[in-house]
Design an enzyme around this catalytic site. Sequence first.
Site, PDB file in Angstrom:
ATOM      1  N   GLU A   1       0.799  -1.234   0.000  1.00 12.03           N
ATOM      2  CA  GLU A   1       0.000   0.000   0.000  1.00 12.03           C
ATOM      3  C   GLU A   1       0.828   1.279   0.000  1.00 12.03           C
ATOM      4  OE1 GLU A   1      -3.323   0.073   2.680  1.00 12.03           O
ATOM      5  OE2 GLU A   1      -4.128  -1.802   1.900  1.00 12.03           O
TER       6      GLU A   1
ATOM      7  N   GLU B   1      -5.643  -8.600   0.642  1.00 13.30           N
ATOM      8  CA  GLU B   1      -6.369  -8.160   1.837  1.00 13.30           C
ATOM      9  C   GLU B   1      -7.821  -7.920   1.472  1.00 13.30           C
ATOM     10  OE1 GLU B   1      -4.759  -5.012   4.316  1.00 13.30           O
ATOM     11  OE2 GLU B   1      -2.711  -5.605   3.827  1.00 13.30           O
TER      12      GLU B   1
HETATM   13  C1  BG6 Z   1      -4.651  -2.123   5.086  1.00 10.02           C
HETATM   14  C2  BG6 Z   1      -3.259  -2.370   5.637  1.00 10.02           C
HETATM   15  O1  BG6 Z   1      -4.771  -0.830   4.609  1.00 10.02           O
HETATM   16  O2  BG6 Z   1      -5.717  -2.237   5.961  1.00 10.02           O
HETATM   17  C3  BG6 Z   1      -3.202  -3.232   6.873  1.00 10.02           C
HETATM   18  O3  BG6 Z   1      -2.422  -2.904   4.638  1.00 10.02           O
HETATM   19  C4  BG6 Z   1      -4.331  -2.838   7.793  1.00 10.02           C
HETATM   20  O4  BG6 Z   1      -1.941  -3.087   7.459  1.00 10.02           O
HETATM   21  C5  BG6 Z   1      -5.638  -3.102   7.083  1.00 10.02           C
HETATM   22  O5  BG6 Z   1      -4.307  -3.412   9.050  1.00 10.02           O
HETATM   23  C6  BG6 Z   1      -6.850  -2.812   7.930  1.00 10.02           C
HETATM   24  O6  BG6 Z   1      -6.802  -1.490   8.355  1.00 10.02           O
HETATM   25  P1  BG6 Z   1      -6.900  -1.060   9.856  1.00 10.02           P
HETATM   26  O7  BG6 Z   1      -6.598   0.400   9.842  1.00 10.02           O
HETATM   27  O8  BG6 Z   1      -8.275  -1.352  10.264  1.00 10.02           O
HETATM   28  O9  BG6 Z   1      -5.873  -1.850  10.601  1.00 10.02           O
END
Ligand code: BG6
Length: 473
Positions: free
Chosen positions: A165, A370
């Site tokens: 990201e 993700e």
């Molecule tokens: C993504 C990241 O943007 O979202 C992760 O690559 C992150 O590292 C995931 O944990 C979820 O976001 P958050 O802010 O809820 O942890």
Amino acid sequence: MLYKTLKPFPQNFLWGGSTSAYQFEGAWDEDGKSPSIVDMYCHPEDVADFKVASDHYHHYKEDVRLFAELGLKAYRFSIAWTRIIPDGIGDVNQQGLDFYHNLIDELKRYDIEPIVTLYHFDLPYKLDKQGGWSERSTIDAFVRYTEVLFQNFGEKVKYWLTINEQNTMILHPGAIGVPENGKLPDKKTLYQQNHHMFIAQAKAMQLCHTLCPNAKIGPALNITSMYAETCRPEDAIAAHNWETIRCSSFLDTAILGRYNALFLSYLQDRGLCPTILAEDLVVLKNAQPDFIAMNYYSTATIAASKGNASDISARAGDQQIMLGEQGVYRAAENPFVDKTAYGWVIDPIGLRLTLRKVYERYNLPILITENGIGAPDKLNADNTVNDDYRIDFISQHITQMQLAITDGVELIGYCPWSVIDVVSTHQGYGKRYGFIYVNRGEFDLKDMKRIKKKSYFWYQKLIKANGQLDKLT
Ligand code: BG6
């Protein structure tokens, strides 16, 4: 498009799960590891920091056993640069290498394919003190670090992801953390950092192909489709502005090896253009990713800019909550979608649309690295966690993945965030994503026991059925 018959998921589909080093490992200063920028950021006082996280460093065997029982075919994790080369440029730390060798060997023992992210937000703090990504020298430091990884793990790892990201780090740096002095870099500095990351990434991809000819490597970006708020042409232009700046411009440079024209015009017009050397253009052109890793959480809805400061929303944005930018776009609401408890839009159909768009533009296989729902899961007195909302969220996204496959998208795997609870980037431990509950609170570390949530048993069946939701009992 409605189909009479849906194509099945491929037999070798990589059903997986994701984590990142700093959000999962803990042991932030053990066995030679030095602090990274995320360890040193000013952390919100009311939520957990990353020092202990889920203590995976000391639980990795148990965790991998649980992943194996879950049936994972692949596990996506990141390596912490600060364990391998603690000060960023100096000696290699054998204990750091040992930890990842042990982890990868353990995964292989259970036939779980390791998918390794080279860099997930955690620059060595010492390098940052010397200017970090603002300095060209960080490109060389990164390339040397990746060379150490390719030389040491190249025989064992087939799938590599470059930088996680980059678009979040550049466009929403505050979501990842605020430096000790409380000041985030200005936009001009951020776009110079961005350029250095592009070059570092391109060089790492080339090096990977030279040192590990059988491996595959690709960028990992946070991709979001933008809907226009209305059919007013001005709204369509604004949605396209922001989709280009936030998503396509990052993908174009990584994959097509050139800056996107609209993005470049935007940077030039606003005096944000980085210094780009002639040799950089050659480096970008020569990098050839093998696949695209895509983090998908939501879509966003966009309206035309009003051309004044009111374009910027009062609320703070994060990687999925759009802020607005004067003269570019305004954030708008979509009445047709739900939101999570943290305000992130839930849009499974948006995943199908995004997959189609990315595949059509680049024609490379896509790995979803993700996707998931953050929720304040509750551990019941009988040690169960009934996260039906997670089952619902993931099954709806899987339905759309199968439609995208039927549309012709070459989708090779799905690694939801996160396979087990980890610390959120800026919202602590209460915001959980995992199939496995880790028994700790924001500050009370409790016993760190791993407890299978209801979604764990569901995902286990789903993997066994190779994604055929109608075959689940
Ligand atoms: C993504 C990241 O943007 O979202 C992760 O690559 C992150 O590292 C995931 O944990 C979820 O976001 P958050 O802010 O809820 O942890």
